[in-house]
Design a protein around this motif. Structure first.
Motif, PDB file in Angstrom:
ATOM      1  N   ALA A 190       8.800   1.915   6.362  1.00  0.00           N
ATOM      2  CA  ALA A 190       8.018   3.018   5.797  1.00  0.00           C
ATOM      3  C   ALA A 190       8.913   3.995   5.054  1.00  0.00           C
ATOM      4  O   ALA A 190       8.530   4.544   4.018  1.00  0.00           O
ATOM      5  N   ARG A 191      10.119   4.196   5.558  1.00  0.00           N
ATOM      6  CA  ARG A 191      11.033   5.112   4.860  1.00  0.00           C
ATOM      7  C   ARG A 191      11.392   4.558   3.483  1.00  0.00           C
ATOM      8  O   ARG A 191      11.353   5.273   2.487  1.00  0.00           O
ATOM      9  N   GLU A 192      11.705   3.267   3.441  1.00  0.00           N
ATOM     10  CA  GLU A 192      12.128   2.656   2.167  1.00  0.00           C
ATOM     11  C   GLU A 192      10.994   2.634   1.140  1.00  0.00           C
ATOM     12  O   GLU A 192      11.204   2.835  -0.038  1.00  0.00           O
ATOM     13  N   THR A 193       9.763   2.366   1.630  1.00  0.00           N
ATOM     14  CA  THR A 193       8.651   2.163   0.674  1.00  0.00           C
ATOM     15  C   THR A 193       7.911   3.455   0.369  1.00  0.00           C
ATOM     16  O   THR A 193       7.268   3.569  -0.667  1.00  0.00           O
ATOM     17  N   LEU A 194       7.987   4.429   1.282  1.00  0.00           N
ATOM     18  CA  LEU A 194       7.139   5.629   1.100  1.00  0.00           C
ATOM     19  C   LEU A 194       7.880   6.937   1.374  1.00  0.00           C
ATOM     20  O   LEU A 194       7.945   7.811   0.510  1.00  0.00           O
ATOM     21  N   LEU A 195       8.492   7.051   2.529  1.00  0.00           N
ATOM     22  CA  LEU A 195       8.959   8.370   2.974  1.00  0.00           C
ATOM     23  C   LEU A 195      10.198   8.860   2.228  1.00  0.00           C
ATOM     24  O   LEU A 195      10.472  10.057   2.213  1.00  0.00           O
ATOM     25  N   ASP A 196      10.918   7.949   1.592  1.00  0.00           N
ATOM     26  CA  ASP A 196      12.045   8.417   0.761  1.00  0.00           C
ATOM     27  C   ASP A 196      11.546   8.962  -0.573  1.00  0.00           C
ATOM     28  O   ASP A 196      12.323   9.504  -1.354  1.00  0.00           O
ATOM     29  N   VAL A 197      10.244   8.787  -0.818  1.00  0.00           N
ATOM     30  CA  VAL A 197       9.679   9.217  -2.112  1.00  0.00           C
ATOM     31  C   VAL A 197       8.780  10.449  -1.957  1.00  0.00           C
ATOM     32  O   VAL A 197       8.864  11.398  -2.732  1.00  0.00           O
ATOM     33  N   VAL A 198       7.960  10.460  -0.918  1.00  0.00           N
ATOM     34  CA  VAL A 198       6.981  11.550  -0.786  1.00  0.00           C
ATOM     35  C   VAL A 198       7.609  12.717  -0.008  1.00  0.00           C
ATOM     36  O   VAL A 198       8.413  12.504   0.907  1.00  0.00           O
ATOM     37  N   PRO A 199       7.262  13.941  -0.363  1.00  0.00           N
ATOM     38  CA  PRO A 199       7.943  15.122   0.223  1.00  0.00           C
ATOM     39  C   PRO A 199       7.367  15.579   1.560  1.00  0.00           C
ATOM     40  O   PRO A 199       6.907  16.714   1.700  1.00  0.00           O
ATOM     41  N   VAL A 200       7.379  14.674   2.557  1.00  0.00           N
ATOM     42  CA  VAL A 200       6.943  15.092   3.894  1.00  0.00           C
ATOM     43  C   VAL A 200       8.127  15.786   4.580  1.00  0.00           C
ATOM     44  O   VAL A 200       9.217  15.202   4.642  1.00  0.00           O
ATOM     45  N   PRO A 201       7.960  16.988   5.057  1.00  0.00           N
ATOM     46  CA  PRO A 201       9.058  17.659   5.766  1.00  0.00           C
ATOM     47  C   PRO A 201       9.534  16.805   6.949  1.00  0.00           C
ATOM     48  O   PRO A 201       8.709  16.240   7.673  1.00  0.00           O
ATOM     49  N   GLU A 202      10.853  16.704   7.122  1.00  0.00           N
ATOM     50  CA  GLU A 202      11.406  15.843   8.173  1.00  0.00           C
ATOM     51  C   GLU A 202      10.815  16.182   9.551  1.00  0.00           C
ATOM     52  O   GLU A 202      10.572  15.298  10.365  1.00  0.00           O
ATOM     53  N   ALA A 203      10.540  17.440   9.773  1.00  0.00           N
ATOM     54  CA  ALA A 203       9.995  17.851  11.089  1.00  0.00           C
ATOM     55  C   ALA A 203       8.593  17.310  11.306  1.00  0.00           C
ATOM     56  O   ALA A 203       8.082  17.328  12.434  1.00  0.00           O
ATOM     57  N   GLN A 204       7.989  16.800  10.236  1.00  0.00           N
ATOM     58  CA  GLN A 204       6.636  16.241  10.326  1.00  0.00           C
ATOM     59  C   GLN A 204       6.613  14.719  10.294  1.00  0.00           C
ATOM     60  O   GLN A 204       5.562  14.107  10.153  1.00  0.00           O
ATOM     61  N   VAL A 205       7.808  14.125  10.379  1.00  0.00           N
ATOM     62  CA  VAL A 205       7.914  12.662  10.467  1.00  0.00           C
ATOM     63  C   VAL A 205       8.314  12.335  11.904  1.00  0.00           C
ATOM     64  O   VAL A 205       9.415  12.682  12.356  1.00  0.00           O
ATOM     65  N   SER A 208       0.838  -1.216   0.000  1.00  0.00           N
ATOM     66  CA  SER A 208       0.000   0.000   0.000  1.00  0.00           C
ATOM     67  C   SER A 208       0.861   1.251   0.000  1.00  0.00           C
ATOM     68  O   SER A 208       0.538   2.234  -0.690  1.00  0.00           O
ATOM     69  N   TYR A 209       1.955   1.213   0.741  1.00  0.00           N
ATOM     70  CA  TYR A 209       2.839   2.386   0.764  1.00  0.00           C
ATOM     71  C   TYR A 209       3.472   2.586  -0.618  1.00  0.00           C
ATOM     72  O   TYR A 209       3.646   3.715  -1.084  1.00  0.00           O
ATOM     73  N   ALA A 210       3.741   1.473  -1.297  1.00  0.00           N
ATOM     74  CA  ALA A 210       4.313   1.578  -2.651  1.00  0.00           C
ATOM     75  C   ALA A 210       3.306   2.200  -3.615  1.00  0.00           C
ATOM     76  O   ALA A 210       3.667   3.002  -4.491  1.00  0.00           O
ATOM     77  N   VAL A 211       2.016   1.896  -3.429  1.00  0.00           N
ATOM     78  CA  VAL A 211       0.957   2.504  -4.256  1.00  0.00           C
ATOM     79  C   VAL A 211       0.934   4.016  -4.027  1.00  0.00           C
ATOM     80  O   VAL A 211       0.868   4.816  -4.968  1.00  0.00           O
TER      81      VAL A 211
END
Ligand code: 6PG
Length: 257
Positions: free
Chosen positions: A99-114, A57-60
């Motif tokens: 989650a970082r490998e499948t999603l968070l390395d791709v989507v632009p969530v500001p680090e302060a919001q992770v 799902s994260y990959a989607v």
């Protein structure tokens, strides 16, 4: 309620063909909830599930973020976890790493919001207390208020655990703490987990359950005796939110017709 959905204990059950369809639909549900949250509140807050099932799902979601017209403005996402293993963030078992490998390395969530749970802490209880502080501060929710996630994603273990709420856990009756670090006998280790009050305060909770190994646990949780002490997933009954069981045909195989 759409044709392929039916009412179950405190929520809705949607049976889909297989793991691929489950991932696609979970991604769609995620995006729909997020779009509503952005429209209504200008941000969206999500507690990610760990384990293996959510990877697809994260990959989607990551694929959508790479598309020419992404559905979501990830810059306004605030990402949390439902639970974490007591390992460093780069450990193969880390839910954060997955989650970082499948999603968070791709989507632009500001680090302060992770907002990851600090599984590397020597003292798991301190990690839980730290995370509770992070939750209260980032939701501006002083005790006794309970932070209200827009979406909590959960999985189901073959023993009917969810997050890191395992059968017999002392955390199951928790009513005030937001985060706990129980010792899990069967694993021989501590875990860090959100507690039932936080899960049940969410606007939307989605379980993702895939595969034949989960069929017995799913039947017990949805159709068996109400014993949340033995079937912790039964603890999840959102007070003012929606509950969706998104399951594939293999996981649903033991459910009554
Ligand atoms: C974890 C999860 C856990 C998971 C279930 C299902 O940290 O392992 O939070 O609750 O959702 O064990 O895991 P699978 O998706 O790998 O079957």
């Amino acid at each position: 309620m759409s044709a392929d959905e039916r009412a179950v204990r405190g929520g809705r059950l949607r049976i889909v063909r297989d793991g691929h369809e489950l991932a696609r639909i979970a991604g769609d549900v995620f995006a729909t909830v997020a779009e509503t949250a952005l429209r209504e509140r200008g941000r969206f807050t999500i507690a990610l599930a760990g384990g293996a099932t959510p990877r697809a799902s994260y990959a989607v979601l990551a694929a959508d973020a790479r598309s020419p017209k992404p559905r979501l403005d990830w810059s306004r996402a605030h990402v949390y976890w439902g639970d974490e293993r007591c390992v460093p963030p780069d450990h193969p078992d880390s839910n954060y790493r997955m989650a970082r490998e499948t999603l968070l390395d791709v989507v632009p969530v500001p680090e302060a919001q992770v907002h990851r749970m600090r599984g590397e802490e020597e003292d798991p209880a301190r990690a839980a207390a730290l995370y509770e502080t992070v939750l209260r501060a980032s939701f501006d929710a002083a005790a006794p208020e309970v932070p209200r996630f827009d979406l909590v994603l959960l999985g189901l273990g073959t023993d009917a655990h969810t997050a890191s709420l395992f059968p017999g856990s002392p955390v199951l009756p928790e009513t005030t703490r937001l985060v706990a670090a129980p010792f899990v006998e069967k694993l021989g280790t501590h875990r860090i987990t959100l507690t039932p009050p936080v899960l049940n305060a969410a606007r939307h909770v989605v379980f993702m359950v895939s595969g034949s190994t989960k069929a017995e646990a799913l039947r017990d949780v949805l159709e068996g005796e109400e014993r949340p002490d033995l079937r912790p997933a039964q603890c999840v009954r959102p007070d003012r939110g929606s509950l969706l069981w998104l399951v594939d045909a293999e996981a649903a195989a033991r459910l009554s017709a």
